[in-house]
Design a protein around this motif. Structure first.
Motif, PDB file in Angstrom:
ATOM      1  N   PRO A 196       0.809  -1.225   0.000  1.00 45.13           N
ATOM      2  CA  PRO A 196       0.000   0.000   0.000  1.00 45.13           C
ATOM      3  C   PRO A 196       0.843   1.276   0.000  1.00 45.13           C
ATOM      4  CG  PRO A 196      -0.080  -1.084   2.147  1.00 45.13           C
ATOM      5  CD  PRO A 196       0.579  -2.047   1.209  1.00 45.13           C
ATOM      6  N   GLU A 197       2.115   1.170   0.385  1.00 46.48           N
ATOM      7  CA  GLU A 197       2.967   2.367   0.405  1.00 46.48           C
ATOM      8  C   GLU A 197       3.134   2.962  -1.000  1.00 46.48           C
ATOM      9  OE1 GLU A 197       4.397  -0.429   3.663  1.00 46.48           O
ATOM     10  OE2 GLU A 197       3.796  -0.532   1.555  1.00 46.48           O
ATOM     11  N   LEU A 198       3.056   2.130  -2.035  1.00 47.27           N
ATOM     12  CA  LEU A 198       3.252   2.623  -3.392  1.00 47.27           C
ATOM     13  C   LEU A 198       2.136   3.564  -3.844  1.00 47.27           C
ATOM     14  CD1 LEU A 198       4.565  -0.607  -5.166  1.00 47.27           C
ATOM     15  CD2 LEU A 198       5.873   1.265  -4.169  1.00 47.27           C
ATOM     16  N   ASP A 199       1.028   3.591  -3.099  1.00 44.06           N
ATOM     17  CA  ASP A 199      -0.074   4.506  -3.393  1.00 44.06           C
ATOM     18  C   ASP A 199      -0.246   5.565  -2.313  1.00 44.06           C
ATOM     19  OD1 ASP A 199      -0.929   3.239  -5.840  1.00 44.06           O
ATOM     20  OD2 ASP A 199      -1.729   1.608  -4.612  1.00 44.06           O
ATOM     21  N   ASN A 200       0.648   5.549  -1.319  1.00 42.59           N
ATOM     22  CA  ASN A 200       0.572   6.501  -0.221  1.00 42.59           C
ATOM     23  C   ASN A 200       1.307   7.785  -0.590  1.00 42.59           C
ATOM     24  OD1 ASN A 200       1.860   7.690   2.436  1.00 42.59           O
ATOM     25  ND2 ASN A 200       0.031   6.560   3.059  1.00 42.59           N
ATOM     26  N   THR A 201       0.637   8.914  -0.434  1.00 39.09           N
ATOM     27  CA  THR A 201       1.210  10.200  -0.853  1.00 39.09           C
ATOM     28  C   THR A 201       2.458  10.549  -0.048  1.00 39.09           C
ATOM     29  OG1 THR A 201      -0.990  10.972  -1.471  1.00 39.09           O
ATOM     30  CG2 THR A 201       0.718  12.639  -1.196  1.00 39.09           C
ATOM     31  N   ASP A 202       2.433  10.342   1.259  1.00 42.65           N
ATOM     32  CA  ASP A 202       3.600  10.679   2.091  1.00 42.65           C
ATOM     33  C   ASP A 202       4.807   9.818   1.717  1.00 42.65           C
ATOM     34  OD1 ASP A 202       2.116  12.578   3.424  1.00 42.65           O
ATOM     35  OD2 ASP A 202       1.472  11.190   5.011  1.00 42.65           O
ATOM     36  N   TRP A 203       4.555   8.529   1.481  1.00 43.27           N
ATOM     37  CA  TRP A 203       5.660   7.645   1.105  1.00 43.27           C
ATOM     38  C   TRP A 203       6.226   8.049  -0.244  1.00 43.27           C
ATOM     39  CZ3 TRP A 203       7.251   4.407  -2.739  1.00 43.27           C
ATOM     40  CH2 TRP A 203       8.273   3.506  -2.434  1.00 43.27           C
ATOM     41  N   LEU A 204       5.361   8.344  -1.192  1.00 43.46           N
ATOM     42  CA  LEU A 204       5.819   8.742  -2.523  1.00 43.46           C
ATOM     43  C   LEU A 204       6.562  10.075  -2.485  1.00 43.46           C
ATOM     44  CD1 LEU A 204       2.703   7.734  -4.652  1.00 43.46           C
ATOM     45  CD2 LEU A 204       4.944   6.629  -4.649  1.00 43.46           C
ATOM     46  N   LEU A 205       6.160  10.967  -1.587  1.00 42.16           N
ATOM     47  CA  LEU A 205       6.860  12.242  -1.441  1.00 42.16           C
ATOM     48  C   LEU A 205       8.304  12.001  -1.006  1.00 42.16           C
ATOM     49  CD1 LEU A 205       6.375  15.389  -1.470  1.00 42.16           C
ATOM     50  CD2 LEU A 205       6.069  15.183   1.009  1.00 42.16           C
ATOM     51  N   GLN A 206       8.487  11.139  -0.010  1.00 42.44           N
ATOM     52  CA  GLN A 206       9.835  10.816   0.455  1.00 42.44           C
ATOM     53  C   GLN A 206      10.618  10.054  -0.613  1.00 42.44           C
ATOM     54  OE1 GLN A 206       9.431   8.697   4.139  1.00 42.44           O
ATOM     55  NE2 GLN A 206       8.400  10.392   5.194  1.00 42.44           N
ATOM     56  N   ALA A 214       1.683  16.991  -9.968  1.00 42.71           N
ATOM     57  CA  ALA A 214       0.628  16.022 -10.282  1.00 42.71           C
ATOM     58  C   ALA A 214      -0.375  15.911  -9.137  1.00 42.71           C
ATOM     59  CB  ALA A 214       1.248  14.662 -10.591  1.00 42.71           C
ATOM     60  N   CYS A 215       0.114  15.949  -7.902  1.00 35.97           N
ATOM     61  CA  CYS A 215      -0.786  15.863  -6.744  1.00 35.97           C
ATOM     62  C   CYS A 215      -1.682  17.101  -6.653  1.00 35.97           C
ATOM     63  CB  CYS A 215       0.024  15.700  -5.459  1.00 35.97           C
ATOM     64  SG  CYS A 215       0.845  14.105  -5.292  1.00 35.97           S
ATOM     65  N   LEU A 216      -1.112  18.269  -6.855  1.00 29.31           N
ATOM     66  CA  LEU A 216      -1.915  19.489  -6.772  1.00 29.31           C
ATOM     67  C   LEU A 216      -2.886  19.608  -7.940  1.00 29.31           C
ATOM     68  CD1 LEU A 216       0.790  22.076  -5.593  1.00 29.31           C
ATOM     69  CD2 LEU A 216      -0.912  20.852  -4.221  1.00 29.31           C
ATOM     70  N   ALA A 217      -2.531  19.025  -9.092  1.00 31.62           N
ATOM     71  CA  ALA A 217      -3.448  19.054 -10.228  1.00 31.62           C
ATOM     72  C   ALA A 217      -4.679  18.201  -9.970  1.00 31.62           C
ATOM     73  CB  ALA A 217      -2.729  18.585 -11.486  1.00 31.62           C
ATOM     74  N   SER A 218      -4.489  17.083  -9.250  1.00 30.75           N
ATOM     75  CA  SER A 218      -5.623  16.209  -8.945  1.00 30.75           C
ATOM     76  C   SER A 218      -6.428  16.717  -7.755  1.00 30.75           C
ATOM     77  CB  SER A 218      -5.126  14.784  -8.668  1.00 30.75           C
ATOM     78  OG  SER A 218      -4.232  14.772  -7.565  1.00 30.75           O
ATOM     79  N   ASP A 219      -5.746  17.356  -6.788  1.00 25.99           N
ATOM     80  CA  ASP A 219      -6.433  17.882  -5.604  1.00 25.99           C
ATOM     81  C   ASP A 219      -5.673  19.109  -5.119  1.00 25.99           C
ATOM     82  OD1 ASP A 219      -7.870  18.398  -3.353  1.00 25.99           O
ATOM     83  OD2 ASP A 219      -7.344  16.531  -2.296  1.00 25.99           O
ATOM     84  N   SER A 220      -6.196  20.288  -5.458  1.00 26.77           N
ATOM     85  CA  SER A 220      -5.494  21.531  -5.135  1.00 26.77           C
ATOM     86  C   SER A 220      -5.451  21.818  -3.638  1.00 26.77           C
ATOM     87  CB  SER A 220      -6.169  22.705  -5.861  1.00 26.77           C
ATOM     88  OG  SER A 220      -7.532  22.809  -5.474  1.00 26.77           O
ATOM     89  N   THR A 221      -6.290  21.163  -2.849  1.00 29.13           N
ATOM     90  CA  THR A 221      -6.307  21.394  -1.402  1.00 29.13           C
ATOM     91  C   THR A 221      -5.393  20.454  -0.641  1.00 29.13           C
ATOM     92  OG1 THR A 221      -8.199  19.893  -1.108  1.00 29.13           O
ATOM     93  CG2 THR A 221      -8.682  22.223  -1.546  1.00 29.13           C
ATOM     94  N   GLN A 222      -4.728  19.560  -1.352  1.00 28.10           N
ATOM     95  CA  GLN A 222      -3.870  18.561  -0.696  1.00 28.10           C
ATOM     96  C   GLN A 222      -2.625  19.223  -0.113  1.00 28.10           C
ATOM     97  OE1 GLN A 222      -2.732  15.338  -3.251  1.00 28.10           O
ATOM     98  NE2 GLN A 222      -2.295  13.956  -1.560  1.00 28.10           N
ATOM     99  N   HIS A 223      -2.253  18.817   1.095  1.00 30.93           N
ATOM    100  CA  HIS A 223      -1.084  19.377   1.782  1.00 30.93           C
ATOM    101  C   HIS A 223       0.071  18.385   1.715  1.00 30.93           C
ATOM    102  CE1 HIS A 223       1.431  21.427   4.676  1.00 30.93           C
ATOM    103  NE2 HIS A 223       1.491  20.316   5.411  1.00 30.93           N
TER     104      HIS A 223
END
Length: 421
Positions: A146-156, A219-228
């Motif tokens: 599941p880490e491969l779809d986790n935003t925090d893991w992908l950020l790191q 890519a993350c902000l394009a899909s969800d501009s409110t994502q932190h």
């Protein structure tokens, strides 16, 4: 018992042989270049240089492992996924077929190896380029990560891809035959300055020097501009890496005057040069010789010509590297040979200066010298030898490591030929 014997040999090699054979390699190279043999008269005291300056890239590799436990876990997962795909023949063939089918120009993933300097960065870069195909393949095999779809893991993960790429660039600059400790010191200090730029780049959110991270953020902000996205955590990793570099290479800063002396003796301030790391050198004689050298226009012009040659060599390397002509770069004259040639041309009245210059040049800044020497020693110490003493091992190691090539025709002309009776 055999493994313990090898470990004991390795420790003895690290403690005794490294500096001596590095000295022989550099001094032998100078004799072959200069042709005057002044280096032959230097005493063994110049060989025992402080071990604090041995293997700069080893320290750089240690710094690369201090980015935090979180990044270590990211790398661990990447290695597990790569091993699952590549280490099994069926999975490897199926994954390569999938890459070819979707039009990915990479032939497959790369296995990670700790003994290869650039392996970590190359494995991460290839993993990032095939990330979507890896997700699809694991889903087909029923393997869940599941880490491969986790935003925090992908950020790191994408941060780790970019920062290891920068570390690989530093590692490439610090490897190779002929690099002096002065040039390696400059490469390390330049990277420390770059880390400060990287830190400001992350804190401001520009990410100009983190290509993969910037693409993922956009890519993350394009899909969800409110994502932190927590970029401050990545800034903390960069700050820790910077502090680790300053802690491990801090002593180099105190020796800057000594390292600069070998190419710019006319600019050195004798009182600020610390010669305690070079045993057997008379500080009084060194100060007098430097004062005499500065007053001599003839010998000062030698070092000015040397700096011109070093500038030309650096310019040629940069142009060839830009054109990816790596073979031609290897054919260029090494930097240390140019410096040693100039030192050997000095008269005997500057003997102490010659000893200091060669002592600085024998400081092993690269791991290749240690690893190459140990490999030669292992090849020499085989069961096929009926007798091997310390003296014969010493001679064999010198023959294997020196780049000096004797001129047999010139030597034969100086010898008396045996006449027929």
């Amino acid at each position: 018992m055999a493994k313990r014997k090898k470990d004991d040999d390795y420790r003895a090699f690290q403690a005794v042989w490294t500096e001596e054979f590095a000295f022989v390699e550099r001094a032998g190279s100078a004799r072959g270049t200069a042709g005057k043999g002044h280096a032959r008269s230097y005493s063994g005291e110049c060989r025992r240089v402080s071990s604090n300056y041995v293997c700069g890239p080893s320290k750089e590799a240690l710094c690369a492992k201090t980015c935090g436990q979180e990044l270590g876990e990211v790398m661990s997962l990447v290695i597990r996924v790569v091993n699952f795909i590549v280490a099994q023949a069926l999975n490897d063939r199926q994954f390569k077929a999938m890459l070819e089918e979707v039009g990915n120009h990479y032939p497959g993933l790369l296995l990670h190896s700790n003994v290869r300097w650039l392996s970590r960065g190359k494995v991460l870069s290839r993993f990032a380029a095939c990330l979507s195909e890896i997700r699809t393949f694991l889903e087909m095999k029923g393997v869940k990560h599941p880490e491969l779809d986790n935003t925090d893991w992908l950020l790191q993960f994408h941060y780790l891809v970019d920062i290891t790429g920068h570390l690989n660039q530093l590692n490439v600059k610090m490897q190779g035959i002929g690099n002096t400790i002065s040039s390696l010191q400059q490469a390390v200090f330049a990277f420390e300055s770059k880390l400060e730029v990287f830190l400001r780049d992350i804190e401001t959110g520009r990410l100009l020097h983190f290509e993969r991270l910037q693409q993922f953020r956009d890519a993350c902000l394009a899909s969800d501009s409110t994502q932190h996205l927590d970029l401050l955590q990545l800034a903390g990793f960069t700050s820790n890496l910077l502090q680790s570099f300053k802690a491990r290479f801090g002593e180099l800063c105190a020796r800057t005057g000594l390292f600069k002396f070998i190419t710019h003796p006319h600019e050195c301030v004798v009182d600020k040069i610390d010669l305690t790391c070079i045993p057997g050198v008379s500080i009084g004689d060194f100060e007098l010789e430097v004062a005499g050298l500065k007053a001599s226009d003839m010998w000062m012009s030698k070092f000015k010509s040397l700096n011109g040659e070093l500038e030309s060599l650096t310019r040629q390397r940069a142009e060839l590297a830009r054109e990816h002509k790596w073979t031609e770069i290897k054919n260029l004259q090494p930097e240390d040979q140019l410096i040693l040639k100039t030192c050997n041309e000095l008269p005997v009245t500057y003997h102490t200066m010659q000893c200091v210059s060669i002592a600085v040049l024998t400081m092993c800044g690269s791991t290749y010298a240690c690893e190459q020497s140990f490999s030669h020693m292992r090849n020499i110490k085989t069961n096929l030898r009926s007798r091997l003493t310390d003296g014969s091992l010493n001679a064999c190691m010198k023959l294997n490591l020196t780049t000096y090539e004797p001129d047999y025709k010139a030597i034969s002309k100086t010898m008396q030929h045996q006449k027929s009776h």
